[in-house]
Design an enzyme around this catalytic site. Structure first.
Site, short mmCIF file in Angstrom:
data_model
loop_
_atom_site.label_atom_id
_atom_site.label_comp_id
_atom_site.label_asym_id
_atom_site.label_seq_id
_atom_site.Cartn_x
_atom_site.Cartn_y
_atom_site.Cartn_z
CG ASP A 11 -1.61 1.22 1.27
OD1 ASP A 11 -1.15 2.27 0.71
OD2 ASP A 11 -2.97 0.92 2.57
CG ASN A 103 13.52 -11.44 1.54
OD1 ASN A 103 12.38 -12.14 1.80
ND2 ASN A 103 13.96 -13.12 0.69
CE1 TYR A 227 -4.80 -2.08 10.98
CE2 TYR A 227 -5.12 0.34 10.89
CZ TYR A 227 -5.54 -0.99 10.48
OH TYR A 227 -5.95 -0.99 9.39
CE LYS A 230 -6.77 -6.71 10.62
NZ LYS A 230 -5.78 -7.41 11.04
NE ARG A 264 -11.27 4.42 12.80
CZ ARG A 264 -10.41 5.04 11.91
NH1 ARG A 264 -9.59 5.44 12.88
NH2 ARG A 264 -10.89 6.49 12.11
C1 F6R Z 1 -8.20 -0.52 7.43
C2 F6R Z 1 -7.64 0.77 7.36
C3 F6R Z 1 -8.88 1.74 7.40
C4 F6R Z 1 -8.28 2.82 7.79
C5 F6R Z 1 -9.16 4.19 8.60
C6 F6R Z 1 -8.67 5.19 9.83
O1 F6R Z 1 -7.14 -1.18 6.42
O2 F6R Z 1 -6.53 0.98 6.58
O3 F6R Z 1 -9.85 1.72 7.20
O4 F6R Z 1 -7.39 2.40 9.28
O5 F6R Z 1 -9.43 4.54 7.94
O6 F6R Z 1 -7.09 5.27 8.71
P1 F6R Z 1 -6.11 6.87 9.72
O7 F6R Z 1 -5.98 5.95 10.97
O8 F6R Z 1 -5.32 6.48 8.56
O9 F6R Z 1 -7.56 7.35 9.71
MG MG Z 2 -4.19 2.86 3.11
MG MG Z 3 -5.30 -2.15 1.50
#
Ligand code: F6R
Ligand code: MG
Ligand code: MG
Length: 380
Positions: A11, A103, A227, A230, A264
């Site tokens: 990502d 790697n 975090y 994902k 999230r």
């Molecule tokens: C899940 C994901 C999104 C973010 C959410 C909050 O994998 O990437 O659901 O967790 O949009 O994102 P932030 O904390 O960057 O505002």
């Molecule tokens: Mg993202």
């Molecule tokens: Mg993603």
């Protein structure tokens, strides 16, 4: 004359928020890969699922090859420059390391690779996901390679009746075990039904130990310690002539299952099979998506793709996934929509709970049950 198929993903920024990696990022990656065709790689196809960019590459360098991983890293770095110019959301989010070292594993990107001798006709299916984690493949891979109600070939094709072997990883303790189906089916299910701890990494055909499937099992949150999005996985599955037919490979997704991820990275939700044009998770940042791209290899050239989930026969699965989404969304921040605490450990929730820590006091006259058990030696 072995061929390697490498699928490496990251990502590197979304438009807008975490919903979609725009075309500009794919073009930046393509530019880097195009420059080394016939030199380092045989062929490539770049796509995206939600905010994840997926590099599908063929070459003769074997799995875990430093030059191939460096190539992918460079492509992601070039795309990150574009993402930063456009001020995309989370630009460079999965390039956790400052620079490449040997790697991509452990540096942020996810990776699924397999090496094999190309058969006279070699159909493969590449799966790309967004808003879920590697163990999302546990249930469908079990169905594909061990459930005769899904895969008729397990009953009808003599190359498959000997069953498949599953390499299962304990993603928390970095241990692995191989279990043989059909005779160890129950033990296999005892492990892989626990999607918090175990993920299927590879599947082999027992008759000749040929590789049949591989999944990216990198856990980003264990790498970063917190975090960071994902671990949106990818997988490669070989099909036909002694492997499950393409339709048997796709069949598990006709009846959507619940996976961890979504908003999230903190919720259970349905995994919705979609064509490339519909891999744009928006509702509550989801629900989680999976694409299936079918290729025929021709001396390593990627002929295709056939966008397999774009087919009408998956319309009902999509509708069903949306109904499942409605039902579970009603629970809001309550379990079982929200993940159990163990799976939330690496989200932002512990920071929220930390604030409440000092406000807890003992309940008067309430025996300390756990302490009592410890005294008696019932628990450690
Ligand atoms: C899940 C994901 C999104 C973010 C959410 C909050 O994998 O990437 O659901 O967790 O949009 O994102 P932030 O904390 O960057 O505002
Ligand atoms: Mg993202
Ligand atoms: Mg993603």
């Amino acid at each position: 004359n072995k061929i390697t198929v490498s699928v490496i993903k990251a990502d590197i920024g979304g438009l807008c928020g975490h919903t979609l990696a725009p075309e500009d990022l794919l073009e930046a990656c393509e530019g880097v890969l195009e420059a080394v065709v016939d030199e380092l790689i045989i062929d490539y196809y770049v796509t995206r699922c939600g905010d994840d960019v997926d590099l599908i590459m063929t070459h003769r360098m074997g799995v875990d090859n430093e030059e191939i991983h460096k190539l992918a890293w460079n492509a992601f770095e070039e795309a990150t420059k574009v993402a930063k110019e456009l001020k995309l959301y989370g630009a460079g989010q999965d390039l956790l390391a400052e620079s490449f070292s040997g790697n991509v594993r452990g540096l942020g990107p996810g990776c699924a690779e397999m090496e094999f001798v190309e058969r006279p006709s070699e159909p493969i299916v590449v799966f790309c996901c967004d808003k879920t984690d590697p163990a999302a493949f546990n249930f469908p891979l079990y169905k594909m390679f061990a459930d005769p109600f899904n895969t008729a070939g397990l009953v009808f094709d003599p190359s498959m009746t000997g069953g498949f072997a599953f390499e299962v990883h304990d993603i928390m303790d970095s241990k692995k075990v191989i279990l043989n189906t059909p005779e160890e089916t129950y033990s296999l299910l005892a492990l892989i039904g626990d999607v918090e701890k175990y993920a299927i990494k590879r599947v082999y055909r027992r008759k000749d130990n040929e590789i049949a499937a591989v999944v990216s099992t990198e856990k980003l949150n264990y790498i970063a310690g917190e975090y960071v999005g994902k671990d949106d996985p990818v997988a490669i599955v070989r099909a036909q002539s002694g492997f499950p037919a393409v339709g048997e490979v796709l069949e598990p997704f006709a009846d959507p299952h619940f996976v961890a991820g979504w908003m999230r990275g903190s919720h259970w939700g349905p995994l919705m099979p979609v064509g490339e044009d519909d891999a744009t998770p928006s509702r509550f940042d989801g629900p989680a998506r999976i694409m299936a791209l079918g290729f025929q290899l021709a001396d390593g050239m990627l002929v295709g793709p056939n966008d397999l989930f774009a087919d009408k026969s998956f319309d009902k699965a999509r509708e069903k996934a949306l109904v499942m989404a409605d039902i579970i969304r009603r629970m809001g921040p309550f379990q079982p929509h929200r993940l159990p605490s163990g799976m939330m450990e690496y989200t932002t929730v512990p920071k929220v709970l930390e604030k409440l820590k000092d406000r807890f006091e003992d309940i008067e006259d309430e025996p300390k049950k756990l302490e009592k058990c410890r005294e008696r030696g019932d628990v450690e």
